[in-house]
Motif scaffolding. Structure first.
Motif, mmCIF file in Angstrom:
data_model
loop_
_atom_site.group_PDB
_atom_site.id
_atom_site.type_symbol
_atom_site.label_atom_id
_atom_site.label_comp_id
_atom_site.label_asym_id
_atom_site.label_seq_id
_atom_site.Cartn_x
_atom_site.Cartn_y
_atom_site.Cartn_z
ATOM 1 N N ILE A 271 0.877 -1.251 0.009
ATOM 2 C CA ILE A 271 0.133 -0.008 0.037
ATOM 3 C C ILE A 271 0.960 1.246 -0.036
ATOM 4 O O ILE A 271 0.634 2.185 -0.697
ATOM 5 C CB ILE A 271 -1.020 -0.019 1.139
ATOM 6 N N THR A 272 1.968 1.400 0.710
ATOM 7 C CA THR A 272 2.792 2.352 0.890
ATOM 8 C C THR A 272 3.515 2.672 -0.453
ATOM 9 O O THR A 272 3.387 3.867 -1.041
ATOM 10 C CB THR A 272 4.070 2.068 1.797
ATOM 11 N N ALA A 273 3.820 1.590 -1.303
ATOM 12 C CA ALA A 273 4.149 1.880 -2.576
ATOM 13 C C ALA A 273 3.239 2.202 -3.723
ATOM 14 O O ALA A 273 3.626 3.183 -4.331
ATOM 15 C CB ALA A 273 5.066 0.461 -2.893
ATOM 16 N N GLN A 274 2.096 1.607 -3.393
ATOM 17 C CA GLN A 274 1.258 2.118 -4.418
ATOM 18 C C GLN A 274 0.839 3.660 -4.372
ATOM 19 O O GLN A 274 0.356 3.915 -5.666
ATOM 20 C CB GLN A 274 -0.159 1.035 -4.357
ATOM 21 N N PHE A 275 0.670 3.954 -3.230
ATOM 22 C CA PHE A 275 0.171 5.308 -3.201
ATOM 23 C C PHE A 275 1.044 6.421 -2.962
ATOM 24 O O PHE A 275 0.776 7.488 -2.634
ATOM 25 C CB PHE A 275 -1.039 5.223 -1.890
ATOM 26 N N SER A 276 2.534 6.030 -3.059
ATOM 27 C CA SER A 276 3.499 7.024 -2.738
ATOM 28 C C SER A 276 3.280 8.176 -3.583
ATOM 29 O O SER A 276 3.718 9.316 -2.910
ATOM 30 C CB SER A 276 4.779 6.330 -3.035
ATOM 31 N N GLU A 277 2.696 8.176 -4.919
ATOM 32 C CA GLU A 277 2.669 9.429 -5.397
ATOM 33 C C GLU A 277 1.590 10.525 -4.924
ATOM 34 O O GLU A 277 1.731 11.578 -5.300
ATOM 35 C CB GLU A 277 2.203 8.837 -7.105
ATOM 36 N N TYR A 278 0.947 10.098 -3.946
ATOM 37 C CA TYR A 278 -0.043 11.005 -3.421
ATOM 38 C C TYR A 278 0.436 11.712 -2.096
ATOM 39 O O TYR A 278 -0.338 12.265 -1.179
ATOM 40 C CB TYR A 278 -1.470 10.388 -3.024
ATOM 41 N N ASN A 279 1.745 11.481 -1.888
ATOM 42 C CA ASN A 279 2.402 12.170 -0.618
ATOM 43 C C ASN A 279 1.359 11.830 0.647
ATOM 44 O O ASN A 279 1.133 12.678 1.391
ATOM 45 C CB ASN A 279 2.506 13.654 -0.780
ATOM 46 N N MET A 280 1.168 10.425 0.740
ATOM 47 C CA MET A 280 0.500 10.071 1.788
ATOM 48 C C MET A 280 1.100 10.138 2.965
ATOM 49 O O MET A 280 2.317 10.274 3.276
ATOM 50 C CB MET A 280 -0.070 8.512 1.547
ATOM 51 N N PRO A 281 0.340 10.621 4.090
ATOM 52 C CA PRO A 281 0.712 10.539 5.450
ATOM 53 C C PRO A 281 1.102 8.992 5.943
ATOM 54 O O PRO A 281 0.995 8.122 5.398
ATOM 55 C CB PRO A 281 -0.486 11.113 6.308
ATOM 56 N N PRO B 9 -7.930 -1.768 -3.309
ATOM 57 C CA PRO B 9 -6.618 -0.488 -3.304
ATOM 58 C C PRO B 9 -6.637 -0.109 -4.657
ATOM 59 O O PRO B 9 -6.316 0.976 -5.139
ATOM 60 C CB PRO B 9 -5.465 -1.235 -2.995
ATOM 61 N N ASP B 10 -6.923 -1.095 -5.911
ATOM 62 C CA ASP B 10 -6.845 -0.578 -7.142
ATOM 63 C C ASP B 10 -7.833 0.430 -7.669
ATOM 64 O O ASP B 10 -7.519 1.440 -8.038
ATOM 65 C CB ASP B 10 -6.885 -1.787 -8.099
ATOM 66 N N THR B 11 -9.035 0.127 -7.226
ATOM 67 C CA THR B 11 -10.189 1.227 -7.642
ATOM 68 C C THR B 11 -10.095 2.266 -6.845
ATOM 69 O O THR B 11 -10.172 3.402 -7.122
ATOM 70 C CB THR B 11 -11.464 0.478 -7.435
ATOM 71 N N LEU B 12 -9.451 2.182 -5.420
ATOM 72 C CA LEU B 12 -9.337 3.466 -4.507
ATOM 73 C C LEU B 12 -8.159 4.265 -5.243
ATOM 74 O O LEU B 12 -8.345 5.679 -5.480
ATOM 75 C CB LEU B 12 -8.846 3.222 -3.164
ATOM 76 N N HIS B 13 -7.065 3.705 -5.888
ATOM 77 C CA HIS B 13 -6.111 4.319 -6.276
ATOM 78 C C HIS B 13 -6.535 5.279 -7.822
ATOM 79 O O HIS B 13 -6.273 6.161 -8.096
ATOM 80 C CB HIS B 13 -4.964 3.433 -6.704
ATOM 81 N N ASP B 14 -7.403 4.537 -8.423
ATOM 82 C CA ASP B 14 -8.004 5.009 -9.593
ATOM 83 C C ASP B 14 -8.711 6.096 -9.322
ATOM 84 O O ASP B 14 -8.695 7.563 -9.977
ATOM 85 C CB ASP B 14 -8.700 3.742 -10.209
ATOM 86 N N ASN B 15 -9.719 6.001 -8.258
ATOM 87 C CA ASN B 15 -10.716 7.249 -7.860
ATOM 88 C C ASN B 15 -9.750 8.473 -7.486
ATOM 89 O O ASN B 15 -10.308 9.698 -7.492
ATOM 90 C CB ASN B 15 -11.537 6.564 -6.763
ATOM 91 N N LEU B 16 -8.581 8.222 -6.915
ATOM 92 C CA LEU B 16 -7.876 9.176 -6.352
ATOM 93 C C LEU B 16 -7.139 10.053 -7.392
ATOM 94 O O LEU B 16 -6.816 11.320 -7.080
ATOM 95 C CB LEU B 16 -6.711 8.751 -5.386
ATOM 96 N N LYS B 17 -7.155 9.452 -8.391
ATOM 97 C CA LYS B 17 -6.750 10.506 -9.678
ATOM 98 C C LYS B 17 -7.408 11.636 -9.761
ATOM 99 O O LYS B 17 -6.998 12.757 -10.359
ATOM 100 C CB LYS B 17 -6.445 9.559 -10.839
ATOM 101 N N ILE B 18 -8.913 11.238 -9.603
ATOM 102 C CA ILE B 18 -10.022 12.664 -9.776
ATOM 103 C C ILE B 18 -10.056 13.252 -8.321
ATOM 104 O O ILE B 18 -9.773 14.466 -8.385
ATOM 105 C CB ILE B 18 -11.254 12.057 -10.130
ATOM 106 N N LEU B 19 -10.221 12.594 -7.207
ATOM 107 C CA LEU B 19 -10.469 13.324 -6.067
ATOM 108 C C LEU B 19 -9.066 14.121 -5.440
ATOM 109 O O LEU B 19 -9.355 15.165 -4.901
ATOM 110 C CB LEU B 19 -10.476 12.108 -4.842
#
Length: 360
Positions: free
Chosen positions: A16-26, A320-330
């Motif tokens: 999860i950390t690697a998958q969402f790293s582009e969003y500067n996640m906390p 996580p895959d659809t969450l990651h995709d939805n975050l592209k918009i959100l």
């Protein structure tokens, strides 16, 4: 915590950390599961041989052929399910009326000790079956529900009532046999407390999409002035309304609408008689937060546009895959300020996540 469980949990955190790293996640807030006896649901095939029958599951061999695996105990299931399994099987074997053409057995347990057993058959259920099943229900002090093609036989109830502790309050939930409920009750309690913590307290209203039986709705209602929750499935709407009344909560309304339909209603594009019949006036609400717990497919584009209009979005995801995709918009309008991983399904690849997004 054993090394095998910790290793699989660490792998999920790394993924999860690697998958969402582009969003500067906390920093990821990780909620572990008990290592054993965490599932409140279990479903088994019943495998018949010439002189025996047993619980079974299947796995594929190297040639992708299904292999029957005999199940005598199921450590990931709640202890009450493991205790009941041999007793139930012994009683079923002893009675041909109950064992003949028995195809599957489903267990639904609760933390408070209730148990519903669904017996699924390949043949029609008779009056003799009802008598035998009722006797067995009384002997084992469980609820029994019978099912075959085009037939359902409810001896007492087709549901259990779970009790979940959220901070210092206990909530009661009707969980219907065929409806979705969170299978890992102890992690579910952690999810409910996390959602309440990130919601904080608001003097405005909450919109909830995909509310199910009101799992999150009930405790979140303590954090907002009012809650408007939407759900399309009739059985879930019924259970949510029962749960609201049972818990003496008076600031929740449930609208039987899909997320797409609510978007149309909120935008004034379409009127729904279901809203009028329920006495719901969308325009009377002042929303500052929206809570979503969508299916694995994620959220449709029009609903994502709707979410972007709210100050805060609390998003629970089972994929996580659809969450990651939805975050592209959100992420165009909001930033992630809280990120949690809930290990609802230990020893599988499945990951349950929770994020709080706040408007940029």
């Amino acid at each position: 915590m054993t090394s095998s469980y910790q290793q699989q949990l660490d792998a999920k955190v790394e993924r999860i950390t690697a998958q969402f790293s582009e969003y500067n996640m906390p920093a990821l807030n990780v909620f572990a599961s008990p290592e054993n006896h965490f599932r409140m649901r279990a479903e088994f095939r019943i495998w018949h041989t010439e002189d025996d029958m047993f619980y079974a599951m299947f796995e594929r061999d190297e040639n992708q052929q299904k292999q029957v695996i005999r199940i005598d105990e199921f450590p990931i299931a709640d202890q009450s399910i493991n205790t009941l399994m041999p007793k139930l099987l012994h009683a079923l074997k002893a009675n041909p009326i109950l064992s003949t053409r028995l195809f599957e057995v489903h267990f639904l347990a609760t933390l408070k000790g209730e148990m519903l057993v669904s017996l699924v058959y390949r043949n029609a259920l008779t009056a003799e079956w009802e008598v035998a099943a009722k006797t067995l229900s009384e002997q084992l002090d469980i609820k029994i529900f019978g099912r075959s093609r085009g037939q359902k036989v409810i001896l007492t109830d087709d549901y259990v009532v779970e009790e979940l502790q959220v901070f210092d309050r206990t909530y009661q939930y009707k969980q219907i046999e065929s409806s979705f409920t969170q299978p890992n009750a102890q992690v579910c309690q952690k999810m409910l407390e996390w959602a309440c913590n990130v919601a904080q307290h608001s003097d405005q209203d909450l919109l909830e999409l995909y509310c199910g039986n009101g799992n999150f709705t009930l405790p979140l209602s303590t954090r907002f002035k009012r809650v408007l929750a939407t759900e399309l499935a009739k059985s879930s709407v019924y259970a949510a309304q029962w749960n609201i009344e049972k818990n003496n909560i008076d600031n929740i309304q449930v609208a039987r609408l899909s997320a797409e339909e609510f978007t149309q209603a909120y935008n004034g594009e379409r009127e729904f008689r279901r809203l009028q019949e329920a006495g719901i006036d969308i325009t009377s609400y002042s929303f500052d937060t929206v809570f979503v717990d969508p299916p694995r497919a994620g959220i449709d584009d029009e609903t994502l546009k709707l979410l972007q209009r709210f100050e805060r979005i609390i998003y629970i995801s089972c994929n996580p895959d659809t969450l990651h995709d939805n975050l592209k918009i959100l992420s165009k309008t909001h930033k992630i300020t809280q990120f949690a991983l809930f290990d609802q399904f230990p020893y599988t690849h499945h990951v349950e996540s929770g994020i709080l997004l706040e408007k940029i």
